[in-house]
Design an enzyme around this catalytic site. Structure first.
Site, PDB file in Angstrom:
ATOM      1  CG  ASP A 136      28.688  49.321  40.206  1.00 38.00           C
ATOM      2  OD1 ASP A 136      28.617  50.556  40.407  1.00 38.00           O
ATOM      3  OD2 ASP A 136      29.409  48.559  40.888  1.00 38.00           O
ATOM      4  NE  ARG A 169      30.737  51.520  42.089  1.00 38.00           N
ATOM      5  CZ  ARG A 169      31.599  50.656  42.652  1.00 38.00           C
ATOM      6  NH1 ARG A 169      32.556  51.102  43.442  1.00 38.00           N
ATOM      7  NH2 ARG A 169      31.485  49.364  42.421  1.00 38.00           N
ATOM      8  CB  CYS A 228      27.713  45.931  35.732  1.00 39.56           C
ATOM      9  SG  CYS A 228      27.491  45.355  37.439  1.00 39.56           S
ATOM     10  CG  HIS A 270      32.161  47.741  36.639  1.00 44.41           C
ATOM     11  ND1 HIS A 270      32.487  47.895  37.964  1.00 44.41           N
ATOM     12  CD2 HIS A 270      31.010  47.033  36.634  1.00 44.41           C
ATOM     13  CE1 HIS A 270      31.568  47.316  38.716  1.00 44.41           C
ATOM     14  NE2 HIS A 270      30.650  46.790  37.939  1.00 44.41           N
ATOM     15  CB  CYS A 324      32.445  43.770  38.517  1.00 48.05           C
ATOM     16  SG  CYS A 324      30.713  43.276  38.339  1.00 48.05           S
TER      17      CYS A 324
HETATM   18 CO    CO Z   1      29.476  45.208  38.479  1.00 53.76          CO
END
Ligand code: CO
Length: 219
Positions: free
Chosen positions: A44, A46, A42, A98, A101
């Protein structure tokens, strides 16, 4: 707050520190592009691929998008996968989702978010395939499970491509894994959906040209 000038300064410090630790680091790295791993994760912020698995630059080829999708119409993801498998000869493809998400969460809600609604539409399809199970869970469990199911579906999707199946057909040792990362403790979990051969793929999705191919049916 960090401004972009700070990032450039950080980069100078990082580069200098790397050279202090290992004077040949960049020289070695620039002459080498043979990662063993393709990571599809992803976007993302993090979930930084190299960092959470403790790998230096040069060890993992990375593709990231919203909610770690592998869509058979996505030339970007398919091009990355084809280059990684056919040219770089990676040994492992790791689909990493994750928990919590945002893309999966958005797919579970009815709100309009713009063009990204099209991108996450297939997560809604995954939800509908597992609707009964998911709706027997409380909200947190449902969210967690859909994040896992989304990874499992992308493992299937990458295995349905000619890219992966051609590699298996020519005898390359290529393994596809599905993992999920927990933001709260930084730990990755193996979803135990590893695939290593065409036998792990439903017959309708096998696209080999080899004798005994399952599709199209003989006329
Ligand atoms: Co995500």
């Amino acid at each position: 707050m960090c401004d972009p000038a700070q990032l450039l300064e950080n980069n100078r410090d990082w580069s200098a520190q790397k050279l202090l630790d290992d004077p040949t680091f960049f020289e070695r790295l620039s002459g080498l592009n043979s990662p063993e791993f393709l990571w599809i994760g992803c976007s993302d912020s993090r979930v930084p691929a190299n960092e959470i698995v403790g790998l230096e630059p040069g060890r993992v080829f990375v593709h990231r998008n919203v909610a770690n999708q592998v869509a058979h119409t996505d030339l970007n993801c398919l091009s990355v996968a084809q280059y990684a498998v056919d040219v770089l000869k990676v040994k492992h493809i790791i689909i990493t989702g994750h928990y919590d998400c945002g893309g999966v969460r958005a797919a579970m809600g009815g709100q309009h978010h713009g063009i990204v609604d099209n991108w996450i539409r297939s997560i809604r399809d995954t939800y509908m395939l597992h609707q009964n199970d998911l709706e027997s869970m409380d909200e947190q469990q449902r969210m967690d499970r859909l994040c896992e199911l989304n990874v499992i579906r992308q493992v299937d999707n990458i295995c349905h491509t000619r890219i992966v199946q051609n590699a298996w057909e020519r005898g390359d040792a290529l393994t596809v894994h599905g993992w999920i990362y927990r933001l709260k403790d930084g730990v990755l979990h193996d979803l135990q959906v590893t695939k290593t051969s065409p036998q792990d793929v439903a017959p309708l999705y096998r696209v080999t040209n080899a004798e005994g191919c399952a599709w199209p049916p003989a006329s």
